[in-house]
Design an enzyme around this catalytic site. Structure first.
Site, mmCIF file in Angstrom:
data_model
loop_
_atom_site.group_PDB
_atom_site.id
_atom_site.type_symbol
_atom_site.label_atom_id
_atom_site.label_comp_id
_atom_site.label_asym_id
_atom_site.label_seq_id
_atom_site.Cartn_x
_atom_site.Cartn_y
_atom_site.Cartn_z
ATOM 1 N N CYS A 115 1.992 6.084 -6.128
ATOM 2 C CA CYS A 115 1.794 7.321 -5.361
ATOM 3 C C CYS A 115 0.779 8.252 -6.046
ATOM 4 C CB CYS A 115 3.149 8.018 -5.204
ATOM 5 S SG CYS A 115 3.074 9.698 -4.596
ATOM 6 N N CYS A 118 2.065 11.853 -6.603
ATOM 7 C CA CYS A 118 3.057 11.824 -7.693
ATOM 8 C C CYS A 118 2.350 11.912 -9.045
ATOM 9 C CB CYS A 118 3.887 10.544 -7.641
ATOM 10 S SG CYS A 118 4.850 10.336 -6.135
#
Length: 191
Positions: A115, A118
């Site tokens: 991600c 993230c």
């Protein structure tokens, strides 16, 4: 987070000298259980005492009661050392740490390795952990192994930040919204 637990006879005796909180897989309010030296032998007395005090929710022999009790004591003590850093948790360690934090707010960053947002949030999250010493910061890799916990917590997108207090979820921030995350943490700290 991988917790390594090494117990000798003396460490068992030390950790079991005072009352401990019993393990409850249903996460209902914890019960206090006193275990004494009989537990060191793995004697029937300790197992019987555990069953009488806790009931059918805990089916263990005396010796495994000792190990579980020592593990819980170690987790409780470890939660005191979690301030100032981000601690990786998994499906087995999250709830004991979250419940062991007491009145401190707990922030859980649920992320995946692939991600992009993230990865952008990770250093900012680390800075928050170093700055807010009255908050416990955890992170959970939402991989296949931790899927049951992610599902239990209701994750739909990554990153998702769950804010807990007293073992209960009080707020959630989805996406890489740093300002919203800070506001949610501040609200949990002041409540």
């Amino acid at each position: 987070m991988a917790m390594q637990l090494s117990l000798s006879h003396q460490s068992w005796a030390k950790s079991l000298a005072s009352p401990i909180t019993s393990f409850d897989p249903a996460r209902s309010p914890p019960k206090r259980v006193e275990l004494g030296p009989n537990c060191l032998n793995g004697g029937a007395t300790a197992g019987k005492l555990m069953r009488e005090k806790v009931g059918e929710r805990m089916r263990m022999s005396g010796r495994s009661c000792c190990v579980k009790a020592s593990l819980e004591t170690a987790v409780g003590a470890e939660s005191e050392t979690l301030v100032g850093k981000v601690t990786e948790v998994d499906k087995d360690t999250f709830w004991p740490i979250a419940n062991g934090a007491g009145d401190k707010p707990v922030v859980l960053d649920m992320y995946t390795q692939w991600c992009g947002p993230c990865k952008v949030m990770a250093p900012k999250y680390q800075e928050l952990a170093e700055k807010l010493l009255d908050v416990v910061f955890l992170k959970l890799d939402c991989n296949q192994e931790n899927k049951p916990l992610a599902k239990e917590l209701g994750i739909r997108v990554v990153p998702t930040f769950k804010i807990l207090k007293g073992g209960k979820i009080v707020d959630e921030v989805t996406g890489a919204k740093f300002d919203k995350l800070v506001a949610a943490i501040e609200a949990a700290r002041s409540s």
